[in-house]
Motif scaffolding. Structure first.
Motif, short mmCIF file in Angstrom:
data_model
loop_
_atom_site.label_atom_id
_atom_site.label_comp_id
_atom_site.label_asym_id
_atom_site.label_seq_id
_atom_site.Cartn_x
_atom_site.Cartn_y
_atom_site.Cartn_z
N TRP A 131 9.55 1.60 1.62
CA TRP A 131 10.23 2.56 0.76
C TRP A 131 9.47 3.89 0.81
O TRP A 131 8.33 3.96 1.25
N THR A 143 14.02 11.01 8.20
CA THR A 143 13.22 9.86 7.76
C THR A 143 13.49 9.55 6.29
O THR A 143 14.05 10.36 5.55
N ILE A 179 6.07 8.60 18.09
CA ILE A 179 5.58 7.84 16.95
C ILE A 179 6.64 6.86 16.42
O ILE A 179 6.31 5.86 15.80
N PHE A 180 7.90 7.13 16.70
CA PHE A 180 8.98 6.31 16.13
C PHE A 180 9.36 5.10 16.98
O PHE A 180 10.17 4.28 16.56
N ASN A 232 14.11 15.18 11.59
CA ASN A 232 14.08 13.72 11.56
C ASN A 232 14.46 13.30 10.15
O ASN A 232 13.74 13.62 9.20
N ILE A 274 5.30 16.49 3.15
CA ILE A 274 5.60 15.67 4.32
C ILE A 274 5.05 16.35 5.59
O ILE A 274 5.11 17.56 5.72
N SER A 304 6.37 15.85 11.43
CA SER A 304 7.19 14.80 12.06
C SER A 304 8.18 14.20 11.06
O SER A 304 9.07 13.46 11.45
N GLY A 305 7.97 14.48 9.77
CA GLY A 305 8.90 13.97 8.76
C GLY A 305 8.40 12.70 8.08
O GLY A 305 9.13 12.10 7.30
N VAL A 306 7.17 12.32 8.37
CA VAL A 306 6.66 11.09 7.75
C VAL A 306 5.42 11.38 6.91
O VAL A 306 4.76 12.41 7.08
N VAL A 307 5.10 10.45 6.03
CA VAL A 307 3.87 10.52 5.24
C VAL A 307 2.73 9.90 6.04
O VAL A 307 1.61 10.39 6.04
N VAL A 308 3.07 8.82 6.73
CA VAL A 308 2.07 8.12 7.53
C VAL A 308 2.82 7.39 8.65
O VAL A 308 4.01 7.10 8.52
N ASP A 309 2.12 7.13 9.75
CA ASP A 309 2.69 6.34 10.84
C ASP A 309 2.77 4.90 10.35
O ASP A 309 1.76 4.20 10.29
N ILE A 310 3.99 4.46 10.00
CA ILE A 310 4.12 3.16 9.33
C ILE A 310 3.72 2.01 10.26
O ILE A 310 3.25 0.96 9.79
N VAL A 360 0.86 -1.19 0.00
CA VAL A 360 0.00 0.00 0.00
C VAL A 360 0.89 1.23 0.00
O VAL A 360 1.83 1.33 0.80
N GLU A 361 0.60 2.14 -0.92
CA GLU A 361 1.34 3.39 -1.05
C GLU A 361 0.45 4.51 -0.52
O GLU A 361 -0.67 4.68 -1.02
N GLU A 368 11.31 9.48 3.99
CA GLU A 368 10.58 10.48 3.21
C GLU A 368 11.40 11.76 3.08
O GLU A 368 11.49 12.34 1.99
#
Lengths: 123, 123, 123, 123, 123, 123
Positions: free
Chosen positions: C115, C73, C10-11, C71, B33, B36-42, B26-27, C75
């Motif tokens: 990724w 990350t 979150i990390f 961060n 961004i 927090s630096g993320v796209v989603v909480d993985i 899943v993308e 991303e």
């Protein structure tokens, strides 16, 4: 792409009818390369593998008489493919020079993380 | 790892009960961004995907009321996973910041050569 | 192959100093193929990518002034590679015809299952 | 698996006669899934792709009249495969429902690190 | 996903603190398939591997007392995983039938081009 | 990325001039890890492999005197790479500790489905 179910608590939810895609590799080995420069005639080897897989593809293995009373695990199926390929090698189906084959290794990839192999010498 | 069968001549031998391993990606996409630096909480995204796949895994999809009268093709299942993930995103299950997600793309790999994707914007 | 640590609950365990191998792909896009038959001079593009990655490789990113307070990350790093490659494209480093490049997509593979990509038009 | 050579200094040692294995993927896209549950008849699509590749396989592309005066780069060949597949789609070779196809993307992988794609809408 | 640094000129820039993602495969081998049809209980084997990797993940290996004075190379870590898995096999953690396991092979993939394996018989 | 043709009916259309991309892996083996923690100096090993492949890359192997009268099959080329690497190991090119190497395995991947390996002990 087959359906099957397993017997035994060890299999957890895989005791239910489910299925799998198997990507199948066969490794043909010999002591030294044949004069033509090949280990095996890859065209004949591919035909033989296609025929063997065709006997199992798009089926519910629970209904196959040949596998009656067996858990058709990835390990078990790797040995089935090995045995059937070895029989074809012995029968000369892989063509001139195939009598020089020393051993086979059959690998069934069931997902990106799990696989099983069976390897043994040929007669 | 599921079992199923298809209706329609177009499917040839796949009209018989058979099965497949689906490796599912899943993308998650957003315009920029999150802080927090993320796209989603993985971690949450993986949990959500595991829950969605758990509803289908190790089953004969022909017996699932949710798919009654449907060919559960790879394409169809990609949309099922998309719809269920989109619902979880909407419900806030993916945590703080997930309201910024713009679209999803779901890919089901059924073998080393065949796959299907479904992509669409989120609300 | 870099070391880094993240800030934010979150990390989870990734708040500790750890590391990653990133396998990096860059996709160069244009409306139509250049007369020479290529989208980009792959030799120059590879050199540019190698130079960009060389600025980060075998380092603890927590100690890099350029990333201070960030961060780093997957991303975030995808965007860093994008920005640095875009700057090199703009500077003409990718050679004759590269002014026809329309957009870039940078993908960092951090494992066999995770990724992140960043894509945007070029100026 | 083809042989070819390139013209132009940009190609360095690839100006000499050399060769490549191309692993070719074609992505068929439509707005929504057809009633049968598929995007395309994968059997017919595979047959069409096999026919297209058969026109090029095991050949020295420098000797093919169709490519005379062209650098048969990976990018160029991706467009060739696209054009030939689009023509077959238009001719109805992909069967009932294929008139709903919206676009194609063709990718040629030339090694584990390099690939080229061509994508465009269908008429 | 770990951080570490190496001692010795042979390591070049890898003497600096950096990191790696390791994708870890373990191959379990036996002379013949157990009556249940499996080589090993894959559920228990996965749990054991997850536990072993959990002892190292998201850490700076330079700070781990167990690895004090050691270069935690890919080769070294493959042996660490082997030894810890072998100990769990010997302790019966892999369940009924695991006493029939003959040997293990552990592979750590550190990138798309580099990996190291350690293999040896079990007691 | 080489061009070549084969002699012998067994090769079918591959008797025509065609070509291939080979992705080449070399596995270096020893009884136990060297004190530095490595099996081989991966920098020197990569340099040696690059030099060996450079002697063949971007060439028509039918024109190479070294391969005159030979079918340059994948199997044959795997042995060529093995022999040339073994010679470099014997000559000490792989640096301190390489005298402890016990055997090599060379694999040439010619496509996503076909590969050949050659393995043997070192002197």
């Amino acid at each position: 792409m087959i359906a099957h179910s397993f017997h035994g608590e060890i299999f957890g939810p895989a005791q239910r009818l489910h299925g799998a895609t198997y990507v199948v590799d066969v490794e043909f080995r010999r002591e030294s390369i044949a004069p033509s420069g090949v280990v095996v005639d890859i065209g004949r080897a591919s035909d033989a593998l296609r025929a063997i897989l065709g006997e199992m593809s798009y089926r519910n293995l629970d209904d196959e008489p040949a596998f009656s009373g067996q858990n058709t695990t990835t390990e078990f199926l790797a040995k089935v493919v090995f045995d059937r390929m070895a029989r074809r090698v012995d029968a000369g189906e892989l063509g001139a020079g195939s009598e020089g084959l020393a051993s086979l290794k059959v690998t069934l990839h069931e997902s990106h993380v799990a696989w099983a192999s069976y390897e043994a010498p040929l007669r």
